[in-house]
Design a protein around this motif. Sequence first.
Motif, short mmCIF file in Angstrom:
data_model
loop_
_atom_site.label_atom_id
_atom_site.label_comp_id
_atom_site.label_asym_id
_atom_site.label_seq_id
_atom_site.Cartn_x
_atom_site.Cartn_y
_atom_site.Cartn_z
N ARG A 33 -38.59 11.11 -25.28
CA ARG A 33 -39.88 10.20 -25.38
C ARG A 33 -39.65 9.61 -24.04
O ARG A 33 -38.75 9.33 -23.23
CB ARG A 33 -39.54 8.94 -26.24
CG ARG A 33 -39.83 9.49 -27.77
CD ARG A 33 -41.20 9.78 -27.84
NE ARG A 33 -41.43 9.90 -29.39
CZ ARG A 33 -41.87 11.25 -29.89
NH1 ARG A 33 -41.79 12.39 -28.77
NH2 ARG A 33 -41.84 11.40 -31.08
N TYR A 40 -36.86 9.58 -19.19
CA TYR A 40 -36.90 10.09 -20.69
C TYR A 40 -35.77 9.48 -21.37
O TYR A 40 -34.43 9.41 -20.89
CB TYR A 40 -37.12 11.48 -20.85
CG TYR A 40 -38.23 11.99 -20.17
CD1 TYR A 40 -39.56 11.94 -20.98
CD2 TYR A 40 -38.41 12.24 -18.75
CE1 TYR A 40 -40.65 12.33 -20.50
CE2 TYR A 40 -39.72 12.69 -18.36
CZ TYR A 40 -40.83 12.55 -19.35
OH TYR A 40 -42.11 12.82 -18.68
N THR A 41 -35.82 9.10 -22.63
CA THR A 41 -34.90 8.93 -23.69
C THR A 41 -34.83 10.19 -24.25
O THR A 41 -35.72 10.91 -24.76
CB THR A 41 -35.29 7.92 -24.69
OG1 THR A 41 -35.51 6.74 -24.01
CG2 THR A 41 -34.41 7.77 -25.86
N TYR A 42 -33.53 10.69 -24.55
CA TYR A 42 -33.19 11.85 -25.38
C TYR A 42 -32.96 11.41 -26.60
O TYR A 42 -32.09 10.53 -26.96
CB TYR A 42 -31.96 12.47 -24.94
CG TYR A 42 -32.03 12.91 -23.37
CD1 TYR A 42 -32.50 14.45 -23.03
CD2 TYR A 42 -31.80 12.41 -22.51
CE1 TYR A 42 -32.90 14.75 -21.92
CE2 TYR A 42 -32.07 12.71 -20.99
CZ TYR A 42 -32.46 14.04 -20.88
OH TYR A 42 -32.58 14.30 -19.52
N MET A 43 -33.93 11.63 -27.50
CA MET A 43 -33.90 11.41 -28.98
C MET A 43 -32.91 12.25 -29.88
O MET A 43 -32.17 12.95 -29.12
CB MET A 43 -35.14 11.36 -29.76
CG MET A 43 -36.28 10.86 -28.82
SD MET A 43 -36.28 9.19 -29.19
CE MET A 43 -36.98 8.82 -30.76
N LEU B 70 -29.73 8.97 -26.02
CA LEU B 70 -29.52 8.72 -24.62
C LEU B 70 -30.77 8.18 -24.01
O LEU B 70 -31.59 8.74 -23.97
CB LEU B 70 -28.87 10.06 -24.02
CG LEU B 70 -28.49 9.65 -22.39
CD1 LEU B 70 -27.36 8.57 -22.41
CD2 LEU B 70 -28.16 10.87 -21.68
N PRO B 72 -32.65 5.81 -20.71
CA PRO B 72 -32.48 5.79 -19.26
C PRO B 72 -31.75 4.74 -19.14
O PRO B 72 -31.61 3.77 -19.51
CB PRO B 72 -33.99 5.69 -18.85
CG PRO B 72 -34.83 6.31 -19.90
CD PRO B 72 -34.17 6.02 -21.12
#
Lengths: 579, 579
Positions: A33, A40-43, B70, B72
Motif C-alpha cells: 500500500r 510503501y507499506t509491505y502488507m 513493514l 515506511p
Amino acid sequence: MRQSQLLLTTLREAPAEAEVISHQLMLRGGFIRQLAAGMYTYMPLGRRVLRKVEQIVRDEMDRVGAGELLMPVLQPTELWQESGRYDVYGPELMRLQDRHDREFALGPTHEEVITSLIRNEVNSYRKLPVTLYQIQTKFRDERRPRFGLLRSREFLMKDAYSFDAHWEGLDHTYWTMFQAYHRIFTRCGLNFRAVEADAGAIGGEGETHEFMALADIGEDTIVACTCCEYAANLEKAVARSTGEIEIAPVSDENEHVSHPSFDTAKMEKFHTPGLRTIDQLVESLHIEPEEIIKTLIYMADDQPVAIVVRGDHEVNEVKVKHILGSEKFEIASADTVSKATGTPSGFIGPCGLTIPVWVDYAVVQMSSGIAGANELDYHYRHVNPRRDIDLRHVADLRNVIEGDRCPRCDEGELKLHRGIEIGHVFKLGTKYSEKLGATFLDASGTEQAMIMGCYGIGVSRILSAIVEQNHDQNGMIWPYALAPFQVQIIPISVKDTLQMQIAEKLYNQLQDRGVEVLLDDREERPGVKFKDSDLVGIPVRIVVGKDAEHGKVELVERKSCNKETIHIEDVERRILELH
Amino acid sequence: MRQSQLLLTTLREAPAEAEVISHQLMLRGGFIRQLAAGMYTYMPLGRRVLRKVEQIVRDEMDRVGAGELLMPVLQPTELWQESGRYDVYGPELMRLQDRHDREFALGPTHEEVITSLIRNEVNSYRKLPVTLYQIQTKFRDERRPRFGLLRSREFLMKDAYSFDAHWEGLDHTYWTMFQAYHRIFTRCGLNFRAVEADAGAIGGEGETHEFMALADIGEDTIVACTCCEYAANLEKAVARSTGEIEIAPVSDENEHVSHPSFDTAKMEKFHTPGLRTIDQLVESLHIEPEEIIKTLIYMADDQPVAIVVRGDHEVNEVKVKHILGSEKFEIASADTVSKATGTPSGFIGPCGLTIPVWVDYAVVQMSSGIAGANELDYHYRHVNPRRDIDLRHVADLRNVIEGDRCPRCDEGELKLHRGIEIGHVFKLGTKYSEKLGATFLDASGTEQAMIMGCYGIGVSRILSAIVEQNHDQNGMIWPYALAPFQVQIIPISVKDTLQMQIAEKLYNQLQDRGVEVLLDDREERPGVKFKDSDLVGIPVRIVVGKDAEHGKVELVERKSCNKETIHIEDVERRILELH
C-alpha cells in the motif's frame, strides 16, 4: 495462517497511477500500500515474500563467508564531504539537521560509513580480506518515483563491501560474489542476465556487472548474444567490428585487400537543398540510412569534436566520453556547431573539418557513402572513408543494434532486451579507501590503501521483477521459493461441517510437514475466493468441495492451471512432490 | 564461522564515555561501534545476537496470530497534525523536507501510519480483530543519548498494533500479548517484571504494563512485592493504606475507633525560627521525619493547591495530576506560595489555608504531628489530622517507600528496584481511531471507532539488558538462546597439525548438528585467545591443547567456569546436553 486473521484486502481495480503490471497486481492483491509517493507499506503477504528474498540473500552471503552487520541509517554528512560525494549526489541524498544542528544524511548507500568503520578496525594485512554485508532500508529522493517498488524513495537493499590487500584478492572476492549473485537470483526463480556495465556512474575505476531481470518495462536496455553468454548494458556493449578492421589510412599497398564492393568513383559534391536529416536524405534520394555517413558535433570539456557514425547507428556517448577521457560531454548547440565548423548543422561532414574527428569502425567499413559537404545545401557522394576521411582517430563509438554479430563468440547475433537492475557487483579499487584513509600495513610493513569492492541487491525490487515475469490475466503466479504461502486451502462452504473438517485436517497436517498454508476460512462465495486466490497467486490450491463426501479434494496448480481430483490421503505426498 | 574471517576487534579499554558495564563490554568485545552520538553499528557478533532476539519476537508474535508488515520509516507529518501529536512530540521527532518541500518525520512509533492504513483496509466488524506488527529501525532525537544501546537515537523496535470491535476484544488481545511478552523475555533469559504503569505519558486512557529488566543502572524505579506478583512503576504503585482508612472527618461517633496512640493534647503553636526544612526540624527538635506533616504548594492548571504528605514521604506528582484531572501540574514558585498562602514557604501547614487542601492517607493515620502554622517562624505541634485538618480531599498522593506493605497481598513488603524498560503493552482505546477516523460498521450497521492497543519491545535494548544481568569481571556471559555462537573452539596452537585436525573435525561435526560454532583459527598466543573468549562470552569453550594426542579436549562453561577434560567422541553428546 487463517485468512480471516490476515489483513488481506484485494481490490478490483488498481489506482490509475499504477502504470505497470507488477505495481497494479501487488496493489490489487494487497501485497503493498502506498503511504506517500515512492513509499510503501509491505502488507503481510508482501512482507512474507520480502522475508523469503532476505533469507535467500542471507544464506548465500553467509555461504561465501561474508559477515552480516547493521550500520546506522543516519550518516554524518562530514563523511560525504570527506569522500567528495556530498555535492555530487545532489538532491537524491535526503538531509536533515539533528537538534544540535548537526547535519545527517539518510543513507542511500554505505561506502563512506563502512570505510570509516574499517579504517579503525583493520590495520594489518593479517586481518584482510574481509567482506561485510547488511540488509537495510535505504533512501533516495527520486525526482520521479514510479512503477511501485521499482523506483521508490524508500527501499530495501542488501549492500556488501569487501576489503582486500591486493588486486588479485579483489578479483577473487569479486567473482565469488558474482557466483553468489547467480545462485541468489536463480533461487528466486528470476530470468536474468549478468551484463557487463559501465563503471562511470558509480565511480571507481574497475570492472562492474549488473544483474538484470528481463522484463519489457525495464528501464535499461541490455544486449545479449543468442549463442553464448555474452551480455552487456547498451552503454557498454562492444560493437563487433572492434579491432578487426584495418584502420590505417588506405595506401597503395593494401588497396587490393579492400572491400569487394569498393567504389572507385571519385567523391563528388551535389546539391541537396533543405535535406538536413537522415530521414530527409533517405526519402529524397531513395537510399538506405546505412549508406549515409552521419557527423555530430559534441562539446568535450568545452572543446568541439566531430563524431562520425553510420546513418543507421547511434552515438554511444558513454563510450565516446571514456575514449576522450573528458569530464563533461554533451551535444553542441546549433550555434556552437556553426562556429566550430563554419556550416549550419544538417550539412556537416567529416571531410575538411579543422576540429578533431573521431570515426566509428562501421564507417571505416563503408565504401561509398553520402556525407555532409560542410556547405549549406550540399552533400558529397561516393565518399570512401579509407580514401577520403582522416582516420587518425577510429574507435567503437556507437550503440550496438539488434542483429549485430556477437563480439565474443562471433557466431550468435545480438538481441536487445529491456532489463530491471536487480543487483550489481563493482570493483571500487582504492577510490574510497584513499579518500577516507583506510590503510593497512602489508607484510613488509608498508602502508597501503585497501582494495575495495561493493555489491548491491535491490531486495524489494525483486518482488516487482518476479511479478513482471510471472503473471497472467488473472493475477500473480509466485514461484515456490518466494510464495507468501505454498498452499492455499479453500473450502467451498465454511458452513459445511465435513468440508471444514477436512480443510482443517489438511491445514494442520501440511503445516506439521513444514508447508506454509493459507486457509481461506472466510464466509465468502466460492467465486470471490477463487478470484482472490488467482490474484494472490499461491502456487497450489486445494479446493474442498462436494467431493469431500467421497474423501476427495481438487488440487490446482496456479501456473499450469492443471487440476486433479485426488484422495485426501494422497494430498501430502502430492504437495511434497510439487514443492 | 572462522574467527579469522570475522571482523572482530576487541579492545583492552572501553572509551571513557561508556559509563555502564553493558556499554563498555559491548564496545570492548566488538559487538557495537559508535558512528555518532546515540547511533551504533552492530558488528557481526552484535548483529547475530540482534537477529536471535528478532527471531524469538517473530516466533511469539506469529504464534498469537499477529501479522507481520513493514511500514515506511518516513511519515508525512500531516498525519501527526491529524493526531495532534505534531507539536506535543517536540524535538525528539526528527523532521526533514523532501525535494518538493513536503515535510516528513523519521518514525519514532507508528500509531498514525497504521491507523491511517487500517481506516482504508477495514470497514466492517467482520474483518476485526486484527493485530499487526513490524520489526524496524526507529528514530528519536534524544537530548542526551547515553548508556550505549539503552538510550540511543536510532534503535530497533518491535511495534505492534491491535484493532478490536469492542473493549472486551481489546482486553483479550491485550492479555494475549501480555503473555506473549512473558514468553519472549523468558526465552531471552531475562530477569524481568511486568509492572503496572501510568498511562499518561503515551496518551490514551487505558491500562498499561511495562516490562522491566531488573538492573541497577536502570533509569526507572519499580516496586515489587516480596511475596506476591504485584509490581508497578513507582509513579503508579499504590500505597498500602489506600481505601482502608476512615476518611470522614473525625466526629464524636467514631472517636472511639481512633488510633491507639491517639494524642489528646491540643494543637499548639510554637516558635521555630529559621526551621524551614524537614531536616532542620528533625535536627533541631530531635524528632523523626515521620512525625512531621509536610505541605507543598503546586500549581494545577494555574490554580494553587496544597498537597499534604508525611515528612518522610514524597509527593507522587503523577498520581496527584490524575486525581486533580489537570493538564499542567508543577511545583509553585516561592513567590506564588507567598501569594497563595500569605506565608513564606517553609512554614506552610494544612490548617487554615484558603486554597484546596489534598491530604495523603498516611497523614490521616498520624496522631500527633508537627506542621507549619502559616506564619513566619512558627509551627504547630500535636496536630491530629482527624481533628485539626480539613479532610474533604484525602487520597493516595505519595510514592511508596521500601518496606511499605504490599497493596495486593497484604503480606509481603514492597522493595524498590531499578529497571530497564524492555517492553510495554498499552490499551490505547479510541484515541487514534477517533482522531484519524478509523471506523467500522458493527453488526447492526452502526459506525464505531476501532478500539486499539499498542505493544512495543526495545529489540536492541534487550542486548544491553542481557549484558547488565549477565557478566563477570572478565566479560559478557551470553545465555544459549541469544549467544552469537553457542560454542567456541580454541586450538592452543594453530601450527600444531593434530590440534588443528581435531579442531576442524569438531567444528564440522558440531555445525552438522546445527550448533553454531566459532573456530578461533587466529595465530595468537593462547592467553590472548582466552582473554578474548572470556570477554565475548560464548557459553561453551572447547580447548584443543596438548591432551589432543590422547584424543582429549577441555570443555569449559563460561558461566560456571566448570572445566572438564573429555574424549573427543563425547564432545557432541556433552554439547547437546548443555545446550
